[in-house]
Motif scaffolding. Structure first.
Motif, PDB file in Angstrom:
ATOM      1  N   ARG A   1     -19.232 -15.728 -24.417  1.00  0.00           N
ATOM      2  CA  ARG A   1     -18.800 -16.445 -23.971  1.00  0.00           C
ATOM      3  C   ARG A   1     -18.264 -16.602 -22.148  1.00  0.00           C
ATOM      4  O   ARG A   1     -17.796 -15.398 -22.034  1.00  0.00           O
ATOM      5  CB  ARG A   1     -17.605 -16.190 -24.429  1.00  0.00           C
ATOM      6  CG  ARG A   1     -17.596 -15.844 -26.355  1.00  0.00           C
ATOM      7  CD  ARG A   1     -16.619 -16.043 -26.979  1.00  0.00           C
ATOM      8  NE  ARG A   1     -15.604 -17.309 -26.850  1.00  0.00           N
ATOM      9  CZ  ARG A   1     -16.082 -18.645 -27.778  1.00  0.00           C
ATOM     10  NH1 ARG A   1     -15.982 -18.815 -28.040  1.00  0.00           N
ATOM     11  NH2 ARG A   1     -14.775 -19.174 -27.118  1.00  0.00           N
ATOM     12  N   VAL A   2     -18.870 -16.912 -21.363  1.00  0.00           N
ATOM     13  CA  VAL A   2     -18.816 -17.468 -20.213  1.00  0.00           C
ATOM     14  C   VAL A   2     -18.329 -18.438 -19.551  1.00  0.00           C
ATOM     15  O   VAL A   2     -18.244 -19.693 -20.184  1.00  0.00           O
ATOM     16  CB  VAL A   2     -20.313 -17.347 -19.720  1.00  0.00           C
ATOM     17  CG1 VAL A   2     -19.988 -17.151 -18.070  1.00  0.00           C
ATOM     18  CG2 VAL A   2     -21.393 -15.801 -20.474  1.00  0.00           C
ATOM     19  N   PHE A   3     -17.584 -18.217 -19.015  1.00  0.00           N
ATOM     20  CA  PHE A   3     -16.547 -19.732 -17.949  1.00  0.00           C
ATOM     21  C   PHE A   3     -17.342 -19.883 -16.747  1.00  0.00           C
ATOM     22  O   PHE A   3     -18.316 -18.702 -15.265  1.00  0.00           O
ATOM     23  CB  PHE A   3     -15.148 -18.612 -17.190  1.00  0.00           C
ATOM     24  CG  PHE A   3     -14.495 -20.111 -16.461  1.00  0.00           C
ATOM     25  CD1 PHE A   3     -14.701 -20.935 -17.242  1.00  0.00           C
ATOM     26  CD2 PHE A   3     -13.454 -19.774 -15.986  1.00  0.00           C
ATOM     27  CE1 PHE A   3     -13.247 -22.027 -15.897  1.00  0.00           C
ATOM     28  CE2 PHE A   3     -12.389 -20.407 -15.028  1.00  0.00           C
ATOM     29  CZ  PHE A   3     -12.710 -21.207 -15.373  1.00  0.00           C
TER      30      PHE A   3
ATOM     31  N   CYS B   1     -25.360 -17.810 -25.060  1.00  0.00           N
ATOM     32  CA  CYS B   1     -24.412 -17.594 -24.772  1.00  0.00           C
ATOM     33  C   CYS B   1     -23.688 -19.291 -25.498  1.00  0.00           C
ATOM     34  O   CYS B   1     -23.515 -20.458 -25.111  1.00  0.00           O
ATOM     35  CB  CYS B   1     -23.653 -17.637 -23.377  1.00  0.00           C
ATOM     36  SG  CYS B   1     -24.891 -16.528 -22.410  1.00  0.00           S
TER      37      CYS B   1
ATOM     38  N   LEU C   1     -17.861 -22.232 -21.184  1.00  0.00           N
ATOM     39  CA  LEU C   1     -16.702 -23.145 -21.237  1.00  0.00           C
ATOM     40  C   LEU C   1     -16.957 -24.067 -19.135  1.00  0.00           C
ATOM     41  O   LEU C   1     -17.310 -23.207 -18.600  1.00  0.00           O
ATOM     42  CB  LEU C   1     -15.213 -22.053 -20.836  1.00  0.00           C
ATOM     43  CG  LEU C   1     -14.138 -23.012 -20.390  1.00  0.00           C
ATOM     44  CD1 LEU C   1     -13.746 -23.851 -20.863  1.00  0.00           C
ATOM     45  CD2 LEU C   1     -13.361 -21.786 -20.486  1.00  0.00           C
TER      46      LEU C   1
ATOM     47  N   HIS D   1     -21.589 -25.715 -26.107  1.00  0.00           N
ATOM     48  CA  HIS D   1     -20.317 -25.801 -24.667  1.00  0.00           C
ATOM     49  C   HIS D   1     -19.031 -26.157 -25.053  1.00  0.00           C
ATOM     50  O   HIS D   1     -19.040 -26.764 -25.553  1.00  0.00           O
ATOM     51  CB  HIS D   1     -21.205 -25.477 -23.969  1.00  0.00           C
ATOM     52  CG  HIS D   1     -21.291 -27.392 -23.251  1.00  0.00           C
ATOM     53  ND1 HIS D   1     -22.187 -28.395 -24.117  1.00  0.00           N
ATOM     54  CD2 HIS D   1     -20.745 -28.668 -22.843  1.00  0.00           C
ATOM     55  CE1 HIS D   1     -22.007 -29.521 -24.579  1.00  0.00           C
ATOM     56  NE2 HIS D   1     -20.888 -29.665 -23.533  1.00  0.00           N
TER      57      HIS D   1
ATOM     58  N   ILE E   1      -8.524 -18.080 -19.515  1.00  0.00           N
ATOM     59  CA  ILE E   1      -9.475 -16.884 -20.290  1.00  0.00           C
ATOM     60  C   ILE E   1      -9.030 -17.063 -21.531  1.00  0.00           C
ATOM     61  O   ILE E   1     -10.315 -16.516 -22.481  1.00  0.00           O
ATOM     62  CB  ILE E   1      -9.755 -16.176 -18.700  1.00  0.00           C
ATOM     63  CG1 ILE E   1      -9.967 -16.745 -17.697  1.00  0.00           C
ATOM     64  CG2 ILE E   1     -10.098 -15.240 -19.706  1.00  0.00           C
ATOM     65  CD1 ILE E   1     -10.061 -15.586 -16.386  1.00  0.00           C
TER      66      ILE E   1
ATOM     67  N   HIS F   1      -9.723 -19.112 -24.950  1.00  0.00           N
ATOM     68  CA  HIS F   1     -11.532 -19.240 -25.266  1.00  0.00           C
ATOM     69  C   HIS F   1     -11.983 -18.338 -24.706  1.00  0.00           C
ATOM     70  O   HIS F   1     -13.350 -18.001 -25.227  1.00  0.00           O
ATOM     71  CB  HIS F   1     -11.919 -19.847 -23.626  1.00  0.00           C
ATOM     72  CG  HIS F   1     -12.016 -21.542 -23.621  1.00  0.00           C
ATOM     73  ND1 HIS F   1     -12.073 -21.925 -24.648  1.00  0.00           N
ATOM     74  CD2 HIS F   1     -10.720 -21.923 -22.946  1.00  0.00           C
ATOM     75  CE1 HIS F   1     -11.432 -23.621 -24.487  1.00  0.00           C
ATOM     76  NE2 HIS F   1     -10.778 -23.403 -24.038  1.00  0.00           N
TER      77      HIS F   1
ATOM     78  N   ILE G   1     -12.990 -15.266 -23.375  1.00  0.00           N
ATOM     79  CA  ILE G   1     -14.192 -15.479 -22.124  1.00  0.00           C
ATOM     80  C   ILE G   1     -14.401 -14.319 -21.818  1.00  0.00           C
ATOM     81  O   ILE G   1     -13.621 -13.571 -21.457  1.00  0.00           O
ATOM     82  CB  ILE G   1     -13.712 -15.926 -20.395  1.00  0.00           C
ATOM     83  CG1 ILE G   1     -13.840 -18.262 -20.965  1.00  0.00           C
ATOM     84  CG2 ILE G   1     -14.397 -16.285 -19.451  1.00  0.00           C
ATOM     85  CD1 ILE G   1     -14.863 -18.719 -21.160  1.00  0.00           C
TER      86      ILE G   1
ATOM     87  N   LEU H   1     -17.734 -14.390 -16.150  1.00  0.00           N
ATOM     88  CA  LEU H   1     -16.919 -16.090 -15.103  1.00  0.00           C
ATOM     89  C   LEU H   1     -18.364 -16.128 -14.332  1.00  0.00           C
ATOM     90  O   LEU H   1     -18.816 -14.753 -13.134  1.00  0.00           O
ATOM     91  CB  LEU H   1     -16.082 -15.841 -14.510  1.00  0.00           C
ATOM     92  CG  LEU H   1     -15.774 -16.501 -13.351  1.00  0.00           C
ATOM     93  CD1 LEU H   1     -14.954 -18.015 -13.337  1.00  0.00           C
ATOM     94  CD2 LEU H   1     -14.732 -16.175 -12.230  1.00  0.00           C
TER      95      LEU H   1
ATOM     96  N   LYS I   1      -9.359 -17.789 -10.043  1.00  0.00           N
ATOM     97  CA  LYS I   1     -10.191 -17.640 -11.270  1.00  0.00           C
ATOM     98  C   LYS I   1     -10.251 -16.002 -11.261  1.00  0.00           C
ATOM     99  O   LYS I   1     -10.579 -15.745 -12.163  1.00  0.00           O
ATOM    100  CB  LYS I   1     -11.280 -18.093 -11.744  1.00  0.00           C
ATOM    101  CG  LYS I   1     -11.981 -19.044 -10.153  1.00  0.00           C
ATOM    102  CD  LYS I   1     -13.039 -19.453 -10.780  1.00  0.00           C
ATOM    103  CE  LYS I   1     -14.467 -20.028  -9.395  1.00  0.00           C
ATOM    104  NZ  LYS I   1     -13.564 -20.832  -8.268  1.00  0.00           N
TER     105      LYS I   1
END
Length: 242
Positions: free
Chosen positions: A126-128, A145, A148, A163, A181, A184, A186, A189, A202
């Motif tokens: 899971r990636v921001f 993945c 976000l 997404h 973060i 979701h 995360i 990043l 961030k």
């Protein structure tokens, strides 16, 4: 004075110069439909390459040009160098200092967004994704993945199959980034090496949660006289105008 803008530094500079009675024209690229407008006159849209910018300088004869564009706006910076050299107009660039990793940070530098897209599946599920909307297509084929994606306006390019889109504009706070973060879940990043305080939160949140951070390096820009702050730019201009 011509300010190549679109950043917080450009708006701050325009306000400072207008307050001093300096006539300014701020040029915005026009990529955002509702930009934050600076003080003074504003023009929106490109010049038509270095030749077009040189023609504008020849017609308008500004005393100087300040390149206060985003660190990733390499093309307009190159055009400014060429046009100012051709018209013998003084040019100054405001170059934001880059972010630096601190103790405990797990940063992975990559040369471009394509390399970032290749790396993220090895770091987290899971990636921001906080790189703006211009180059999101590089992640469109990354099915491993969940992303976000945060940007100011809705993207028009293909997006990853998994997404969620968040439309928001900085400045952001560390507390707000932590909440995002955590909400979701995360695990990593992705950001550009933009620098500046408006979007640094961030990185502070990622440090707090011990997240790996993929940092896309800045593109090279041609050499130019450079300062790091608006205050330094104002002092340079006062000396130049004198």
């Amino acid at each position: 004075m011509l300010i190549l803008g679109g950043t917080s530094e450009a708006r701050e500079l325009a306000a400072a110069l207008v307050a001093r009675g300096v006539r300014t024209v701020s040029s915005l690229a026009g990529r955002v439909s509702s930009p934050r407008l600076p003080a003074g006159s504003v023009r929106i849209g490109g010049f038509g390459g270095p030749a077009g910018l040189a023609a504008w300088l020849a017609a308008q004869r500004p005393r100087a040009v300040i390149d206060a564009t985003h660190p990733f706006a390499a093309q307009i910076s190159a055009h400014a160098v060429a046009a100012c050299r051709a018209q013998r107009v003084p040019l100054l660039r405001i170059e934001r200092p880059t972010w630096r990793p601190g103790p405990g940070d797990d940063w992975h530098y990559v040369p471009d967004v394509a390399a970032a897209a290749q790396l993220v599946p090895r770091l987290a599920e899971r990636v921001f994704l906080a790189i703006g909307r211009q180059q999101l297509e590089a992640f469109a084929a990354v099915a491993e993945c969940f992303f976000l994606i945060r940007c100011v306006e809705r993207p028009t390019c293909p997006l990853p199959p998994r997404h969620e889109l968040v439309l928001d504009r900085g400045p952001f706070t560390r507390a707000g980034e932590l909440a995002l973060i955590d909400r979701h879940r995360i695990g990593a990043l992705v950001t550009k090496e933009s620098g500046g305080a408006q979007t640094e939160a961030k990185l502070l949140a990622a440090r707090t949660r011990r997240l790996p951070v993929v940092v896309v390096r800045r593109p090279p820009r041609p050499p130019a006289e450079t300062v790091a702050t608006v205050a330094e730019a104002v002092a340079w201009l006062e000396q130049t105008l004198a």
